[in-house]
Each structure stands twice: as structure tokens, then as C-alpha cells.
Write a protein that holds these residues in place. Sequence first.
Motif, PDB file in Angstrom:
ATOM      1  N   GLY A 159      33.754  39.654  44.960  1.00 49.23           N
ATOM      2  CA  GLY A 159      33.228  39.935  43.997  1.00 49.23           C
ATOM      3  C   GLY A 159      32.189  40.109  43.197  1.00 49.23           C
ATOM      4  N   ARG A 160      31.804  41.135  42.533  1.00 48.45           N
ATOM      5  CA  ARG A 160      30.276  41.410  42.096  1.00 48.45           C
ATOM      6  C   ARG A 160      29.897  40.514  41.070  1.00 48.45           C
ATOM      7  NH1 ARG A 160      29.615  47.819  41.707  1.00 48.45           N
ATOM      8  NH2 ARG A 160      27.441  47.281  41.647  1.00 48.45           N
ATOM      9  N   PRO A 161      28.714  40.125  40.925  1.00 51.55           N
ATOM     10  CA  PRO A 161      28.380  39.387  39.627  1.00 51.55           C
ATOM     11  C   PRO A 161      28.611  40.168  38.212  1.00 51.55           C
ATOM     12  CG  PRO A 161      26.737  39.342  41.303  1.00 51.55           C
ATOM     13  CD  PRO A 161      27.681  40.462  41.720  1.00 51.55           C
ATOM     14  N   VAL A 162      29.451  39.366  37.470  1.00 47.96           N
ATOM     15  CA  VAL A 162      29.854  39.855  36.156  1.00 47.96           C
ATOM     16  C   VAL A 162      28.600  40.697  35.354  1.00 47.96           C
ATOM     17  CG1 VAL A 162      30.879  39.441  33.743  1.00 47.96           C
ATOM     18  CG2 VAL A 162      31.529  38.014  35.707  1.00 47.96           C
ATOM     19  N   GLU A 163      27.536  40.171  35.515  1.00 41.02           N
ATOM     20  CA  GLU A 163      26.367  40.833  34.672  1.00 41.02           C
ATOM     21  C   GLU A 163      26.018  41.963  35.164  1.00 41.02           C
ATOM     22  OE1 GLU A 163      24.510  37.644  37.374  1.00 41.02           O
ATOM     23  OE2 GLU A 163      26.286  37.999  35.975  1.00 41.02           O
ATOM     24  N   HIS A 164      26.152  42.466  36.443  1.00 44.44           N
ATOM     25  CA  HIS A 164      26.082  43.824  37.099  1.00 44.44           C
ATOM     26  C   HIS A 164      27.152  44.596  36.974  1.00 44.44           C
ATOM     27  CE1 HIS A 164      23.409  41.418  40.435  1.00 44.44           C
ATOM     28  NE2 HIS A 164      22.785  41.640  39.047  1.00 44.44           N
ATOM     29  N   LEU A 165      28.187  44.318  36.582  1.00 42.49           N
ATOM     30  CA  LEU A 165      29.351  45.154  36.556  1.00 42.49           C
ATOM     31  C   LEU A 165      29.286  46.190  35.340  1.00 42.49           C
ATOM     32  CD1 LEU A 165      32.341  42.793  37.651  1.00 42.49           C
ATOM     33  CD2 LEU A 165      31.318  44.726  38.997  1.00 42.49           C
ATOM     34  N   GLY A 166      28.773  45.705  34.165  1.00 36.05           N
ATOM     35  CA  GLY A 166      28.728  46.384  33.107  1.00 36.05           C
ATOM     36  C   GLY A 166      27.883  47.628  33.277  1.00 36.05           C
ATOM     37  N   ASP A 167      26.462  47.466  33.736  1.00 33.62           N
ATOM     38  CA  ASP A 167      25.670  48.637  34.155  1.00 33.62           C
ATOM     39  C   ASP A 167      26.364  49.542  35.131  1.00 33.62           C
ATOM     40  OD1 ASP A 167      23.892  47.467  32.494  1.00 33.62           O
ATOM     41  OD2 ASP A 167      22.744  46.458  33.920  1.00 33.62           O
TER      42      ASP A 167
ATOM     43  N   PRO B 102      38.854  38.975  39.290  1.00 33.65           N
ATOM     44  CA  PRO B 102      39.263  39.749  37.802  1.00 33.65           C
ATOM     45  C   PRO B 102      38.015  40.526  37.528  1.00 33.65           C
ATOM     46  CG  PRO B 102      40.083  37.423  38.007  1.00 33.65           C
ATOM     47  CD  PRO B 102      39.446  37.621  39.026  1.00 33.65           C
ATOM     48  N   PRO B 103      37.015  40.284  37.283  1.00 31.22           N
ATOM     49  CA  PRO B 103      35.980  41.126  36.796  1.00 31.22           C
ATOM     50  C   PRO B 103      35.789  42.223  37.557  1.00 31.22           C
ATOM     51  CG  PRO B 103      35.153  38.794  36.439  1.00 31.22           C
ATOM     52  CD  PRO B 103      36.444  38.855  37.462  1.00 31.22           C
ATOM     53  N   THR B 104      35.822  42.256  38.899  1.00 29.55           N
ATOM     54  CA  THR B 104      35.607  43.397  39.809  1.00 29.55           C
ATOM     55  C   THR B 104      36.809  44.089  39.888  1.00 29.55           C
ATOM     56  OG1 THR B 104      34.099  41.941  41.160  1.00 29.55           O
ATOM     57  CG2 THR B 104      35.158  44.150  42.025  1.00 29.55           C
ATOM     58  N   LEU B 105      37.912  43.524  39.731  1.00 31.86           N
ATOM     59  CA  LEU B 105      39.248  44.330  39.458  1.00 31.86           C
ATOM     60  C   LEU B 105      39.244  45.083  38.270  1.00 31.86           C
ATOM     61  CD1 LEU B 105      42.071  41.856  40.836  1.00 31.86           C
ATOM     62  CD2 LEU B 105      41.259  44.033  42.092  1.00 31.86           C
ATOM     63  N   ALA B 106      38.727  44.761  37.387  1.00 36.81           N
ATOM     64  CA  ALA B 106      38.764  45.589  36.134  1.00 36.81           C
ATOM     65  C   ALA B 106      37.940  46.635  36.130  1.00 36.81           C
ATOM     66  CB  ALA B 106      38.165  44.637  34.776  1.00 36.81           C
ATOM     67  N   TYR B 107      36.802  46.677  36.853  1.00 29.46           N
ATOM     68  CA  TYR B 107      36.007  47.415  36.925  1.00 29.46           C
ATOM     69  C   TYR B 107      36.540  48.604  37.819  1.00 29.46           C
ATOM     70  CZ  TYR B 107      32.449  50.117  39.965  1.00 29.46           C
ATOM     71  OH  TYR B 107      31.605  50.880  40.831  1.00 29.46           O
ATOM     72  N   ILE B 108      37.016  48.067  38.932  1.00 23.04           N
ATOM     73  CA  ILE B 108      37.783  49.024  39.944  1.00 23.04           C
ATOM     74  C   ILE B 108      38.884  49.871  39.181  1.00 23.04           C
ATOM     75  CG2 ILE B 108      39.232  49.323  41.938  1.00 23.04           C
ATOM     76  CD1 ILE B 108      37.547  46.887  43.106  1.00 23.04           C
ATOM     77  N   GLU B 109      39.521  49.209  38.491  1.00 26.64           N
ATOM     78  CA  GLU B 109      40.777  50.103  37.811  1.00 26.64           C
ATOM     79  C   GLU B 109      40.275  50.995  36.843  1.00 26.64           C
ATOM     80  OE1 GLU B 109      42.993  47.476  35.103  1.00 26.64           O
ATOM     81  OE2 GLU B 109      44.765  48.662  35.135  1.00 26.64           O
TER      82      GLU B 109
END
Length: 340
Positions: free
Chosen positions: A147-155, A182-189
Motif C-alpha cells: 500500500g502507498r502512503p496516504v499522503e502521496h495518494l491524493g497528489d 483501503p486507502p490504496t484500494l480507494a485510489y485504484i477504484e
Amino acid sequence: MNDVQLCSKPDRCGSIAELEPCEAALNLYRRALAEGSLPVQDSRPCLTALRLVSRRPTEPDVVHPVPPTAAAVSVFRPLKEQLDRFHRTEQSLQAAFARFDAVYNDTRTREEPAFTLLVGATAIGDTLEAAVDACREELLTAQPGGGRPVEHLGDALDRDMRLLARGTHQRTIYQHTVRAHPPTLAYIEQVVAAGAEVRTAAEVFERLIICDGKVAFIPVSDDRGAAALEIRHPAVVRFLAQTFERDWARCIPVDEQSVADRPAAVMSDTQRTILQAIVAGETDESIARKLGMSRRSVAVHVRRASEQLGSRSRGQLGYLIAMSGVLGDSPDPPTGPPSA
């Protein structure tokens, strides 16, 4: 003068490169000096070739001796003229190549370098952002580490949605463990819904980004944020793209319906990779690092395998896995399990 002959033996003449006149020639030259001349028929070819004897128009039947210093001037003059011509030709060629070399160097300095070392998070981030923003056809990425760091997923989401909106094709490989993040999954979705393709594998060979098949980025060391290499050499970028395609073909797709699922194939692939690593003697820590999962999760898989196979030690577990055939191998008949 290219074919001057000297007498290397009394009965025949040799090459000028030998520079060893025969005794007969030396004796004839001595005789010519003593008598003042020699009959033409008594002379040797080397004496004539070295200009040590000469004929006078008024005395066609005899030859007269010539001092060696004078003969040498006559022999060396055409050789020196030839050397001078070679030297002038060499200087002319050097001058011509120097001009072409200047054009070559000037052109190369105007080209983008094939490899550029990027040191530090700021330099890496800014260069990556510029390259990805300029991507128009296809963006390929491989992201190891789970999973990727949450702070990186928004950008990343903002950037990727912009790319997808303008029609840039995007394909990404993650490790299976992102399916439990879950955070990476939300991004992937969200990116999958916008048209991106995402697949997962038990292992990802290394972090990789390729933009339009023209520029690639890879880490320089295990500390991926410390330094990166920007690659613009066509052959190297092509090689990296082919490596990505090879891994892509073996990965398990993530679609909109299975974003939050953990398909049996994913679990099977992860478990198989862990069992293979146990047989190879790897530690839980190295397995966790390779698969992008926590050491605790690896320990759970190891414990379950031990319970299923009745193992009482790590060494025995590796043996039992190898002998059980669960990895699809055809082991030789065991000679007996190792002691616990």
C-alpha cells in the motif's frame, strides 16, 4: 625506389629491408674504387639500386664508383619527398576530422543526456512531475512495497485523473498486498473507473515509470527516495518497457467489480510465493520486504503452513513443502524428513 634490391647472398639479391649487401657486392665496390671502374657485366644490381655506381654516356661498357654520402643523398631524396607528402596528408586529414569532431561535439551537447542522476526527493519529484505531465500516449508504472502512503495518494489521484481525462492510457502494477490496504484500494477504484488498468502480482521487480516509451525512471538504490536515474536512451527504455510487459502478462487484473475483493488466485499466488521463499531459506523479514507486506502477515502464513503440514521447525517446514508437491514440482522420493 619501392623495389630496390640488395644482395643478401652471393648468388641472389634480397629485399631492401634486409640492408645487408653480400660480400661479393662489397668486394666489387672495393675493386671499383681501386681500379676506378668496373665492367658493366661484373657489377651487381644492389650497387646500381643504391646508386653506388654510375654509367657515363661516353663509357657505356663500364660503371664508376660513387661516394656513399653522395649515393645516400640520391637514394633518400625521393623517400623524403614521399614522407613529406604523407605528413602533409596526415595534417590535412587531422584538420578535416577536427572540424567534423567539432560538429559532432556541438550536436551532442545540444541533445538531451541519455542518463541523468537525480539526487534528493525534490529533484526526483519535480522531474517526475514534469515528465508525467508531458505524457500524452501511455504511462506505465510499477509500484512495489504494498500500500502507498496516504499522503502521496491524493497528489497521485489528481495527477492521474488529469492524464486519464485527456486520453492518456495508464497501466500500473502493484503487489497483491494493496488489495488489503483501503486507502490504496480507494485510489485504484477511482482510476480504474476513469479508464486506467491496474494489475497485481506477488512480487514487483522494482519501481519503474515509463512515459510514452521515451523516458523512464528507476531508483538508484534500495532507498528509493534518495536518488533516481532518468533514462532517455531508446534501447534501455525499450528494454525496461519489455520487462514491464512480461510482468504485466503474468499479473492478476483489478477491475471495478473486484477492487475490494481478494480473489482466490491472488491468495494462491501470494501463498505460493511465500512457500517458495520458505523452501529457499528466506527469513520472514526478507519475504515481507519482497512482497510488500508486514512481517506479522508473513508469520501468519508460515504458521498456517506449519500447522497444515505438521512441521515442528522452520527447516522441517521447508523440507515438507518441497516434498508435498504443493508447489507443483515433482520431487525425488524423500529419504526421510529432517529432525525437528
